[in-house]
Design a protein around this motif. Sequence first.
Motif, PDB file in Angstrom:
ATOM      1  N   CYS A   1      -7.996  12.338  10.710  1.00 57.87           N
ATOM      2  CA  CYS A   1      -9.195  11.291  11.886  1.00 57.87           C
ATOM      3  C   CYS A   1      -9.272  11.491  13.104  1.00 57.87           C
ATOM      4  CB  CYS A   1      -9.091   9.920  10.819  1.00 57.87           C
ATOM      5  SG  CYS A   1      -8.272   9.279  11.164  1.00 57.87           S
TER       6      CYS A   1
ATOM      7  N   CYS B   1      -3.384   3.822  11.845  1.00 56.22           N
ATOM      8  CA  CYS B   1      -3.923   4.816  10.749  1.00 56.22           C
ATOM      9  C   CYS B   1      -4.573   4.413   9.403  1.00 56.22           C
ATOM     10  CB  CYS B   1      -2.600   5.444   9.953  1.00 56.22           C
ATOM     11  SG  CYS B   1      -2.720   6.752   9.235  1.00 56.22           S
TER      12      CYS B   1
ATOM     13  N   PRO C   1       1.052   5.179   0.919  1.00 56.00           N
ATOM     14  CA  PRO C   1       1.109   6.586   2.081  1.00 56.00           C
ATOM     15  C   PRO C   1       0.253   7.205   1.213  1.00 56.00           C
ATOM     16  CG  PRO C   1       3.192   5.793   1.851  1.00 56.00           C
ATOM     17  CD  PRO C   1       2.408   5.038   1.296  1.00 56.00           C
ATOM     18  N   LEU C   2      -1.060   7.336   2.386  1.00 57.17           N
ATOM     19  CA  LEU C   2      -2.175   8.864   1.651  1.00 57.17           C
ATOM     20  C   LEU C   2      -1.527  10.184   2.697  1.00 57.17           C
ATOM     21  CD1 LEU C   2      -5.079   6.955   0.319  1.00 57.17           C
ATOM     22  CD2 LEU C   2      -3.534   7.323  -1.098  1.00 57.17           C
TER      23      LEU C   2
ATOM     24  N   SER D   1       0.143  12.007  15.153  1.00 58.92           N
ATOM     25  CA  SER D   1       0.416  12.868  13.787  1.00 58.92           C
ATOM     26  C   SER D   1       1.133  13.833  13.326  1.00 58.92           C
ATOM     27  CB  SER D   1      -0.833  12.547  13.217  1.00 58.92           C
ATOM     28  OG  SER D   1      -1.780  13.167  13.448  1.00 58.92           O
TER      29      SER D   1
ATOM     30  N   SER E   1      -4.734   5.729   6.550  1.00 57.96           N
ATOM     31  CA  SER E   1      -3.708   6.898   4.980  1.00 57.96           C
ATOM     32  C   SER E   1      -3.213   5.912   5.366  1.00 57.96           C
ATOM     33  CB  SER E   1      -3.584   7.868   5.042  1.00 57.96           C
ATOM     34  OG  SER E   1      -5.112   9.119   5.499  1.00 57.96           O
ATOM     35  N   ARG E   2      -2.137   4.595   5.676  1.00 57.76           N
ATOM     36  CA  ARG E   2      -1.233   3.860   5.555  1.00 57.76           C
ATOM     37  C   ARG E   2       0.400   4.408   5.953  1.00 57.76           C
ATOM     38  NH1 ARG E   2      -2.634  -1.935   5.199  1.00 57.76           N
ATOM     39  NH2 ARG E   2      -4.528  -2.288   4.351  1.00 57.76           N
ATOM     40  N   ARG E   3      -0.391   5.520   6.577  1.00 55.98           N
ATOM     41  CA  ARG E   3       1.045   6.040   7.028  1.00 55.98           C
ATOM     42  C   ARG E   3       2.352   5.474   7.763  1.00 55.98           C
ATOM     43  NH1 ARG E   3       0.916  10.718   4.426  1.00 55.98           N
ATOM     44  NH2 ARG E   3       2.687  12.605   6.243  1.00 55.98           N
TER      45      ARG E   3
ATOM     46  N   HIS F   1       0.711  -0.822   0.267  1.00 57.53           N
ATOM     47  CA  HIS F   1       0.066   0.278   0.372  1.00 57.53           C
ATOM     48  C   HIS F   1       0.939   1.552  -0.361  1.00 57.53           C
ATOM     49  CE1 HIS F   1      -3.401  -2.153   0.717  1.00 57.53           C
ATOM     50  NE2 HIS F   1      -3.144  -2.928   1.491  1.00 57.53           N
TER      51      HIS F   1
ATOM     52  N   CYS G   1      -2.953  12.744   5.377  1.00 61.80           N
ATOM     53  CA  CYS G   1      -2.880  12.630   6.780  1.00 61.80           C
ATOM     54  C   CYS G   1      -4.486  12.994   6.366  1.00 61.80           C
ATOM     55  CB  CYS G   1      -1.990  12.928   8.014  1.00 61.80           C
ATOM     56  SG  CYS G   1      -3.216  13.772   9.441  1.00 61.80           S
ATOM     57  N   ILE G   2      -5.632  12.212   7.084  1.00 62.05           N
ATOM     58  CA  ILE G   2      -6.733  12.826   7.500  1.00 62.05           C
ATOM     59  C   ILE G   2      -7.535  13.623   8.677  1.00 62.05           C
ATOM     60  CG2 ILE G   2      -7.478  11.787   4.820  1.00 62.05           C
ATOM     61  CD1 ILE G   2      -9.014   9.831   7.251  1.00 62.05           C
TER      62      ILE G   2
END
Length: 440
Positions: A369, A415, A363-364, A383, A417-419, A361, A366-367
């Motif tokens: 959340c 996470c 990483p996207l 985060s 976003s897979r960070r 995956h 950070c949202i």
Amino acid sequence: MGLKTFKGGVHPYEGKELAKDTPIKEVLPKGELVFPLSQHIGAPATPIVAVGDAVLKGQKIAEAGGFVSSPIYSSVSGTVTKIEPRRVAVGDMVNSIVIESDDAFNEVTYTTVDDVTTLSKEEIIGKVKEAGVVGMGGAGFPTHVKLSPKEPEKIEYIIANCAECEPYLTADYRRMLENPEELVAGMKIILQLFDNAKGVFGVENNKPDCIAKLKELVKDEPRMEVCELMTKYPQGGERQLIYAVTGRAINSKMLPADAGCIVDNVETIIAVYNAVKNGIPVMKRVATITGDAIANPSNFLYSMGTPYAQLVEAAGGFKVEPEKIISGGPMMGFAMFGLDVPTTKTSSSLLCLGKDAVAAHEPLACINCGRCVEACPENLIPSRLAKFGNNGLMEEFEKWHGLECIECGSCTYVCPSRRQVAQSVKTMKKLVLAEKRKQK
């Protein structure tokens, strides 16, 4: 009474069913064994053998290089062939003693003690030190130092870390089932050092058979009890365990002794028993060789210095080629690039996975959340700390208590976003601590 626990944490897939029902089996090493001189926190051990020397199993081959250090013993009989740097599981090159086993396992004679209650506190600590006992849950802190706090009369709890919260690992579970008498006897020995302490076995409630066995063994022991813990990661973290058992909180500037506690792992307490009662130094331990890439996931009693490759071979080899190999568990272990590295006092597990789920995956962004905040057992904002780490903002990182991170990986696990949140925080933490050392 409810199960004891802490705030935060996560519930990852346990994976323990792969190896938990496999009894401990001894694996005898063969060929070349490598003994790194840094198998513990503190100064490296100093070799007391030379190339060409014949050694016996149980013979000291390196002595402690200082008070915070630990001696090393040969786990085989054979000949010292080299003293040179060798690669270890974390990737470092460490000066090591290399011994070619003669497969005879000729052994030294050990001095046993008929009645350990006749030993003085100084004698007990001396035997623990001489035997090379260190924290075998992973930290590798010399146990004789841990058992020598400045004010021993203020120690109120000796906590046996029986949680084994890291997924896949089952070595401590098997030890509690197969060697509970040695675990309890080791706790008794440690309690001899602390007149005002009681011994507590902290066991997660996913191990009801271990809880029942230990409760039966300590029912007539007024200074011992079993504490049932909620199954949650990282319940076996030192700070989380102390809080769950005693309600006392410690931070990075404190030692467990500051909260009146000493925490030792299952394998360490059994090593204390063997050192004091049987005079046997640390040469063997139990480790779990597991994962969906392993043919026969198993728990092995192995001799330190054995290459990981031999333990994988003993577990039937690979049924599929692993994409990921980890020394330790999936949450806090170290990824490895190969198996031609030696096992040490702190080698508790080898995890071999057919698929590398993390690498699959990207990483996207950070949202925001907040899931990492809810999961963090240290009440941090991972985060934000990761953002400081990625941007090299040391001062802000420290101001937002980044040094309190226990590196458990719970933030990365939750996470969406897979960070790689934990990795960013760990890297910055190392840089901040290095900078502080420079300034001293």
